[in-house]
Enzyme design. Structure first.
Site, PDB file in Angstrom:
ATOM      1  N   ASP A  95      -7.980  -5.336  -0.639  1.00 31.27           N
ATOM      2  CA  ASP A  95      -8.337  -6.123  -1.830  1.00 31.27           C
ATOM      3  C   ASP A  95      -7.979  -7.593  -1.716  1.00 31.27           C
ATOM      4  OD1 ASP A  95      -7.310  -3.172  -3.294  1.00 31.27           O
ATOM      5  OD2 ASP A  95      -9.362  -3.932  -3.418  1.00 31.27           O
ATOM      6  N   HIS A 118       0.858  -1.201   0.000  1.00 30.50           N
ATOM      7  CA  HIS A 118       0.000   0.000   0.000  1.00 30.50           C
ATOM      8  C   HIS A 118       0.886   1.239   0.000  1.00 30.50           C
ATOM      9  CE1 HIS A 118      -3.200   2.790   1.137  1.00 30.50           C
ATOM     10  NE2 HIS A 118      -4.016   1.868   0.682  1.00 30.50           N
TER      11      HIS A 118
HETATM   12  C1  SDX Z   1      -5.981   0.405  -3.124  1.00 29.61           C
HETATM   13  O1  SDX Z   1      -4.187   4.783  -1.921  1.00 29.61           O
HETATM   14  C2  SDX Z   1      -5.203   4.174  -1.394  1.00 29.61           C
HETATM   15  O2  SDX Z   1      -5.690   4.478  -0.330  1.00 29.61           O
HETATM   16  C3  SDX Z   1      -5.774   3.059  -2.257  1.00 29.61           C
HETATM   17  C4  SDX Z   1      -6.831   2.195  -1.600  1.00 29.61           C
HETATM   18  C5  SDX Z   1      -8.113   2.940  -1.371  1.00 29.61           C
HETATM   19  O3  SDX Z   1      -8.885   2.508  -0.495  1.00 29.61           O
HETATM   20  O4  SDX Z   1      -8.379   3.894  -2.161  1.00 29.61           O
HETATM   21  O5  SDX Z   1      -6.349   1.678  -0.359  1.00 29.61           O
HETATM   22  C6  SDX Z   1      -7.182   1.008  -2.500  1.00 29.61           C
HETATM   23  O6  SDX Z   1      -5.632   0.779  -4.198  1.00 29.61           O
HETATM   24  C7  SDX Z   1      -5.195  -0.613  -2.333  1.00 29.61           C
HETATM   25  C8  SDX Z   1      -3.932  -1.092  -3.112  1.00 29.61           C
HETATM   26  C9  SDX Z   1      -4.427  -2.106  -4.127  1.00 29.61           C
HETATM   27  N1  SDX Z   1      -3.340  -2.477  -5.062  1.00 29.61           N
HETATM   28  C10 SDX Z   1      -2.792  -3.689  -5.003  1.00 29.61           C
HETATM   29  O7  SDX Z   1      -3.023  -4.540  -4.142  1.00 29.61           O
HETATM   30  C11 SDX Z   1      -1.847  -3.963  -6.156  1.00 29.61           C
HETATM   31  C12 SDX Z   1      -0.589  -4.630  -5.608  1.00 29.61           C
HETATM   32  N2  SDX Z   1       0.121  -3.657  -4.783  1.00 29.61           N
HETATM   33  C13 SDX Z   1       1.218  -2.946  -5.439  1.00 29.61           C
HETATM   34  O8  SDX Z   1       0.982  -2.672  -6.800  1.00 29.61           O
HETATM   35  C14 SDX Z   1       1.716  -1.818  -4.580  1.00 29.61           C
HETATM   36  O9  SDX Z   1       1.798  -2.263  -3.285  1.00 29.61           O
HETATM   37  C15 SDX Z   1       1.035  -0.477  -4.593  1.00 29.61           C
HETATM   38  C16 SDX Z   1       0.793   0.031  -5.957  1.00 29.61           C
HETATM   39  C17 SDX Z   1      -0.257  -0.548  -3.850  1.00 29.61           C
HETATM   40  C18 SDX Z   1       1.996   0.440  -3.886  1.00 29.61           C
HETATM   41  O10 SDX Z   1       3.196   0.318  -4.624  1.00 29.61           O
HETATM   42  P1  SDX Z   1       4.468   1.164  -4.251  1.00 29.61           P
HETATM   43  O11 SDX Z   1       4.121   2.595  -4.282  1.00 29.61           O
HETATM   44  O12 SDX Z   1       5.632   0.718  -5.056  1.00 29.61           O
HETATM   45  O13 SDX Z   1       4.654   0.702  -2.732  1.00 29.61           O
HETATM   46  P2  SDX Z   1       5.896   0.884  -1.912  1.00 29.61           P
HETATM   47  O14 SDX Z   1       6.639   2.104  -2.305  1.00 29.61           O
HETATM   48  O15 SDX Z   1       5.470   0.723  -0.499  1.00 29.61           O
HETATM   49  O16 SDX Z   1       6.810  -0.399  -2.313  1.00 29.61           O
HETATM   50  C19 SDX Z   1       7.913  -0.689  -1.512  1.00 29.61           C
HETATM   51  C20 SDX Z   1       8.654  -1.793  -2.225  1.00 29.61           C
HETATM   52  C21 SDX Z   1       8.925  -1.492  -3.686  1.00 29.61           C
HETATM   53  O17 SDX Z   1      10.133  -2.174  -4.008  1.00 29.61           O
HETATM   54  P3  SDX Z   1      11.500  -1.274  -4.075  1.00 29.61           P
HETATM   55  O18 SDX Z   1      11.250  -0.196  -5.114  1.00 29.61           O
HETATM   56  O19 SDX Z   1      11.688  -0.695  -2.683  1.00 29.61           O
HETATM   57  O20 SDX Z   1      12.553  -2.264  -4.500  1.00 29.61           O
HETATM   58  O21 SDX Z   1       7.854  -2.997  -2.216  1.00 29.61           O
HETATM   59  C22 SDX Z   1       7.615  -3.402  -3.553  1.00 29.61           C
HETATM   60  C23 SDX Z   1       7.821  -2.186  -4.433  1.00 29.61           C
HETATM   61  O22 SDX Z   1       8.257  -2.602  -5.721  1.00 29.61           O
HETATM   62  N3  SDX Z   1       6.210  -3.837  -3.587  1.00 29.61           N
HETATM   63  C24 SDX Z   1       5.794  -5.058  -3.833  1.00 29.61           C
HETATM   64  C25 SDX Z   1       4.393  -5.023  -3.719  1.00 29.61           C
HETATM   65  N4  SDX Z   1       4.005  -3.788  -3.420  1.00 29.61           N
HETATM   66  C26 SDX Z   1       5.132  -3.043  -3.339  1.00 29.61           C
HETATM   67  N5  SDX Z   1       6.462  -6.201  -4.138  1.00 29.61           N
HETATM   68  C27 SDX Z   1       5.701  -7.285  -4.343  1.00 29.61           C
HETATM   69  N6  SDX Z   1       4.328  -7.336  -4.246  1.00 29.61           N
HETATM   70  C28 SDX Z   1       3.671  -6.215  -3.931  1.00 29.61           C
HETATM   71  N7  SDX Z   1       2.334  -6.237  -3.867  1.00 29.61           N
END
Ligand code: SDX
Length: 393
Positions: free
Chosen positions: A328, A270
Site C-alpha cells: 500500500d 505487515h
Molecule cells: C494489507 O494480511 C495481509 O496479507 C494483508 C495484505 C493483503 O494483501 O491482503 O497484505 C494487505 O493489509 C497490508 C497492510 C496494510 N496496512 C497498513 O499499511 C496499515 C499500517 N500498518 C499497521 O497498521 C500494521 O503494520 C499492521 C496492521 C499491518 C500489522 O500490525 P501488527 O500486527 O501490530 O504488526 P506487528 O505485530 O508486526 O507490529 C510489531 C510492532 C508493534 O509494536 P509493539 O507492540 O511490538 O510495541 O511494530 C508496531 C506495532 O505496534 N508497528 C508499527 C507499524 N506497524 C506495526 N509502528 C509504526 N508504524 C507501523 N506501520
C-alpha cells in the site's frame, strides 16, 4: 525453492486452513501464486491469466486462456435493474459503501448461480463475479462524480475496460493509454491474492456457512475496507499528503515510534512480512513507469515516500520491529497519478482481490472435509453467578 515445502510445526498448529493457492515466506519476502513468483506473473501483465491460475492451479494453454477471456468478457454487463441501486445512495457515498451493497445485491439477480453444491452454478457465479466487479466498481465511481455510467466494451482487456468505464464520457472519444492499462494489469496481479489475510478469511468463514458466493464476496469487500487492511492505500496517500514535505518526515517518524501515539506509518508493516513486501518493489517500479508515461517529473508525494522509506529503513526502531513498506505504500501515488480519487483506491484493491477470494472460496467449498468455521475463544469474563433483581443492585 525446489521440492515440497516443509512447514514449521509451530506454524502448522496455528494455521487456520490448508491451501494450495498462495505461499508467503514472510521472513524471506517471498510470494508465490500456485508456485509462480509474483514478479514473474506481474511481468506478464495479464491479470486474467493470473485469475485463471489462482482458480484452476495451472497456467492456461492458449485455448484455455481464449475460452476464459471469452467467458469473462461476455459477462461484464450487469442487469440493467441493478443500476437503480446506485440512485439510492447520496452522491457523496464512499464507493466502498456502494460496492459492498451492490456486490451483495447480485445474489438477488442471479438465482441460477447461488447453489454452492452445484459445480456448474459455482463456476457461473465465479465467472460473473470476476467479470462484473470492474463494471460495478466503475459505476460506483461514475455515480459519485455525477457522470453517466459507461458500459463495458468487449474489445478491451480487463484493465483497459476498467479505465474506459471510469474515464470515458459520452461527449468525446476516449482512448485507453496502453502503458496505463499495462500498469493497471500489473497492479491487479499484485493485489489478486495473499493467503489467509483478514478479508480472505472473512470470505472463507462466510462461505463455510453455505452462504451464496455473492454474499461471501460482499463480506470480503466489507472487511477489506478497514485502514489496517485494504483501506491502507487510501490512508497511506493521505498520510503522505499530510506530511507534505521531506522536512516534516522526522516529526512523523517520531509519532510512529511513540507508544502513546496511535499514529502508524500507513503502508508500513505487515502481519506476515518481516522483510520487504515483494509486491512493494514491483509497485514502486510500476509507479515510476506511470509517472514517466504521464510526464510527471518530480511528484512531491513520491519524494516524500522515497525519503520516508529511506529514513525508516535505517531507523533502529523500524529495524528492530521488522517494519518495511508493504504493497500500500506506493500504490496510492500510482493510482492518484492515473486519475483515480483516493476514495477509489480500496475499490481497485477489492476488484483485483475478488479473483483471489473466489479461488479461496472455491478451494474451500470443493474440500469434502470442509465444515462450518467456528473459531473458539479464551473466556476471561465473570464466573457463573445468580441473577440479582433490580431492587437489590
Ligand atoms: C494489507 O494480511 C495481509 O496479507 C494483508 C495484505 C493483503 O494483501 O491482503 O497484505 C494487505 O493489509 C497490508 C497492510 C496494510 N496496512 C497498513 O499499511 C496499515 C499500517 N500498518 C499497521 O497498521 C500494521 O503494520 C499492521 C496492521 C499491518 C500489522 O500490525 P501488527 O500486527 O501490530 O504488526 P506487528 O505485530 O508486526 O507490529 C510489531 C510492532 C508493534 O509494536 P509493539 O507492540 O511490538 O510495541 O511494530 C508496531 C506495532 O505496534 N508497528 C508499527 C507499524 N506497524 C506495526 N509502528 C509504526 N508504524 C507501523 N506501520
Amino acid at each position: 525453492q525446489t521440492g515440497a515445502f516443509t512447514y514449521d510445526p509451530g506454524f502448522t498448529s496455528t494455521a487456520s486452513c490448508e491451501s494450495q493457492i498462495t505461499y508467503i515466506d514472510g521472513d524471506a519476502g517471498v510470494l508465490l501464486y500456485r508456485g509462480y513468483p509474483i514478479d514473474q506473473l506481474a511481468e506478464q501483465g495479464d491479470f486474467l491469466e493470473t485469475a485463471y491460475l489462482l482458480l484452476y492451479g495451472e497456467l492456461p494453454t492458449k485455448a484455455q486462456k481464449a475460452d476464459f477471456d471469452n467467458r469473462i468478457t461476455n459477462h461484464t454487463m450487469v442487469h440493467e435493474q441493478l443500476t437503480r441501486f446506485y440512485n439510492g445512495f447520496r452522491r457523496d457515498a464512499h464507493p466502498m459503501a456502494i460496492l459492498v451493497a451492490v456486490v451483495g445485491a447480485l445474489s438477488a439477480f442471479y438465482h441460477d448461480s447461488t447453489d454452492i453444491h452445484d459445480p456448474k452454478q459455482r463456476m457461473i457465479a465465479s465467472m460473473r463475479l470476476i467479470a462484473k466487479i470492474p463494471t460495478l466498481a466503475a459505476m460506483a465511481y461514475k455515480y459519485t462524480i455525477g457522470q453517466p455510467f459507461v458500459y463495458p466494451k468487449n474489445n478491451l482487456s480487463y484493465a483497459a475496460n476498467f479505465l474506459h468505464m471510469c474515464f470515458a464520457v459520452p461527449a468525446e472519444e476516449y482512448k485507453v493509454n496502453p502503458i496505463l492499462a499495462d500498469a493497471l494489469e500489473k497492479i491487479f496481479i499484485l493485489h489478486a491474492d495473499h493467503e489467509q489475510n483478514a478479508s480472505t478469511s472473512t470470505v472463507r468463514l462466510a462461505g463455510s456457512s453455505g452462504a451464496n458466493p455473492f454474499a461471501c464476496i460482499a463480506a470480503g469487500v466489507a472487511c477489506l475496507w478497514g485502514p489496517a487492511h485494504g483501506g491502507a492505500n487510501e490512508a497511506a496517500l493521505k498520510m503522505l499528503e499530510e506530511i507534505g514535505s521531506v522536512d516534516n518526515i522526522p516529526k512523523y517518524i517520531a509519532k510512529a515510534k511513540d507508544k502513546d501515539d496511535p499514529f502508524r506509518l500507513m503502508g508500513f508493516g505487515h502481519r506476515v512480512y518481516k522483510n520487504y513486501d515483494p509486491r512493494a518493489k514491483i509497485m514502486q517500479k510500476t509507479c515510476h513507469d506511470v509517472l514517466t508515461e504521464l510526464g510527471i517529473k518530480d511528484d512531491p508525494l513520491l519524494d516524500v515516500a522515497v525519503e520516508l522509506e529511506k529514513i525508516a529503513l535505517h531507523d533502529p526502531y523500524f529495524i528492530e520491529k521488522k517494519l518495511y513498506p508493504n504493497i500500500d505504500f506506493y500504490s496510492g501515488i500510482t493510482l492518484k497519478a492515473m486519475g483515480f480519487p483516493t476514495s477509489l483506491f480500496t475499490v481497485l484493491f477489492a476488484l483485483a482481490r475478488t479473483s483471489g477470494w473466489i479461488a479461496q472460496w472455491k478451494e474451500m467449498i470443493e474440500d469434502p472435509a470442509q465444515k462450518i468455521g467456528r473459531p473458539r475463544q479464551l473466556y476471561t469474563g465473570a464466573p457463573q453467578r445468580d441473577y440479582v433483581t433490580i431492587d437489590k443492585r
